[in-house]
Design an enzyme around this catalytic site. Structure first.
Site, PDB file in Angstrom:
ATOM      1  N   SER A 160       0.865  -1.183   0.000  1.00  0.00           N
ATOM      2  CA  SER A 160       0.000   0.000   0.000  1.00  0.00           C
ATOM      3  C   SER A 160       0.898   1.228   0.000  1.00  0.00           C
ATOM      4  O   SER A 160       2.011   1.199   0.543  1.00  0.00           O
ATOM      5  CB  SER A 160      -0.925   0.017   1.228  1.00  0.00           C
ATOM      6  OG  SER A 160      -1.916   1.029   1.079  1.00  0.00           O
ATOM      7  N   SER A 161       0.418   2.296  -0.610  1.00  0.00           N
ATOM      8  CA  SER A 161       1.245   3.495  -0.738  1.00  0.00           C
ATOM      9  C   SER A 161       0.370   4.715  -0.971  1.00  0.00           C
ATOM     10  O   SER A 161      -0.819   4.611  -1.243  1.00  0.00           O
ATOM     11  CB  SER A 161       2.225   3.346  -1.905  1.00  0.00           C
ATOM     12  OG  SER A 161       1.525   3.328  -3.137  1.00  0.00           O
ATOM     13  N   SER A 162       1.015   5.874  -0.867  1.00  0.00           N
ATOM     14  CA  SER A 162       0.410   7.114  -1.328  1.00  0.00           C
ATOM     15  C   SER A 162       1.085   7.460  -2.647  1.00  0.00           C
ATOM     16  O   SER A 162       2.256   7.852  -2.677  1.00  0.00           O
ATOM     17  CB  SER A 162       0.606   8.242  -0.309  1.00  0.00           C
ATOM     18  OG  SER A 162       0.037   9.448  -0.787  1.00  0.00           O
TER      19      SER A 162
END
Length: 395
Positions: free
Chosen positions: A108-110
């Site tokens: 997961s990331s921005s």
């Protein structure tokens, strides 16, 4: 420690600077999305994150929090046009005592604001449109959609319950109240359908049939197609009844693959030294890593993965293994090039070499020369036009 009002003031200034840079780079092309970037507080969505270390050797990620790097530096990094990692291997991070992380897969990331807004611009929304987002993630892109369209016109689906919870909390703090769901994004959401637009911020091996059913005719599906070896790229499809078609862009955002479509842990059985049949290879293993030819290899061998290792203390060979059909390829160096040994129900290297040769025959074009047509029965990627050379996406 900087006070809260000072943080808000500094963040507002950094957002304006970010919006200006994205305008200058051509990522932001409309005043509505520029206003959204200048308004949405990204620091609420990435209060702490990981960045890749510069150290040589095994890829290592190091934690970034206001306490570790200082509030000013943390805020400056938040508003850089960078992708920051927020989860690895599907496990939550112990932020009470964060440590560097190695040998892990980001889950997961921005995503970098530049890529986010480029996709939102390409989505082509207008006031009053109903949008479904697949992959809430941190919630930053969801907040941009809410600012542009209003909370009631945005539905977002996240597969990870903990990621979804943190996104919901951040969205609430930022004043956004979209419709948030936890589930498999491939199923879409029938309750708020039909949608004018669907945007996915993770990669998919094919276009789920539910998306075709839930997006209005004339609507847009914007997603990344990818395989187990590499990303194919960003594709924009126009829905026409029970089918859709469109083109790849020149960019390759290479989003993480949707968890429900991730590759099996086992690559398959390594073939024995006497397995398969041999011939001289027209192409060597470089075609699996060079951008254009690797795109073709992924199309030709959609269920395969590859790795390299020495064989019997000899030179390094490259193995291509198909975990679905159990087909295999072994590429070994010779004094005059490469030898291929392949076996199983599919002649993987024959298919890869044929696809690469076709690509070269057409002038080795970039991904913008390729399109996609999907229906309930078939999904194909084609070169040049729908009647040109084509390859099926995995079912």
């Amino acid at each position: 420690m900087t006070s809260e009002p000072d943080i808000d003031t500094a963040a507002a200034d950094l957002r304006r600077q970010l919006a200006h840079r994205l305008e200058k780079d051509g990522r932001l092309r409309s005043p509505e999305w520029t206003a959204a970037v200048a308004a949405v507080p990204r620091h609420l969505f990435v209060p702490r994150f990981y960045r890749e270390s510069d150290a040589a050797g095994v890829t290592t990620w190091e934690p970034v929090t206001p306490e570790i790097v200082g509030q000013e530096e943390w805020l400056r990094l938040v508003y850089r046009d960078e992708t920051w990692m927020t989860q690895f291997d599907g496990r939550d991070i112990d932020w009470a005592d964060p440590k560097p992380i190695s040998d892990a897969a980001p889950t997961s990331s921005s995503t970098s604001p530049g890529l986010v807004v480029r996709m939102l611009e390409d989505l082509g929304v207008n006031e009053g449109m109903n949008v479904l987002e697949i992959g809430t993630g941190t919630g930053y892109s969801t907040a941009l959609l809410c600012h542009r369209l209003g909370n009631g016109n945005v539905t977002s689906i996240e597969t990870d319950e903990n990621v979804a919870r943190r996104a919901r909390e951040a969205l609430t703090r930022s004043g956004c109240t979209p419709r948030l769901l936890v589930g498999d994004g491939r199923a879409g959401d029938r309750d708020a359908a039909p949608y004018d637009r669907l945007i996915a911020t993770c990669g998919f091996r094919n276009i789920p049939s539910a998306w075709l059913e839930q997006v209005l005719p004339g609507g847009v599906i914007l997603t990344t197609l990818r395989g187990w070896m590499r990303s194919l790229g960003l594709v924009k499809l126009i829905v026409t009844g029970d089918s859709a078609s469109g083109w790849f862009s020149e960019d390759d955002p290479s989003f993480m693959i949707a968890r429900q479509q991730d590759a099996p842990e086992s690559l398959g059985m390594v073939p024995g030294p006497g397995d398969g049949t041999k011939r001289k290879a027209t192409y060597g293993p470089d075609v699996l890593t060079f951008a254009g030819s690797a795109f073709m290899a992924q199309l030709a061998a959609p269920n395969a993965r590859f790795f390299s290792m020495p064989v019997d203390s000899g030179p390094v060979s490259t193995f291509v293994l198909d975990s679905v059909t159990k087909s295999f390829v072994v590429l070994a160096p010779t004094v005059s090039g490469w030898q291929v040994r392949q076996g199983g129900p599919c002649r993987l290297w024959d298919a890869i070499e044929s696809a690469v040769a076709t690509w070269e025959e057409y002038g080795s074009p970039n991904t913008a020369a390729f399109g996609v047509t999907v229906s309930r029965d078939q999904q194909v990627v084609w070169l040049g036009n729908p009647n040109g050379p084509h390859w099926s996406l995995p079912a």
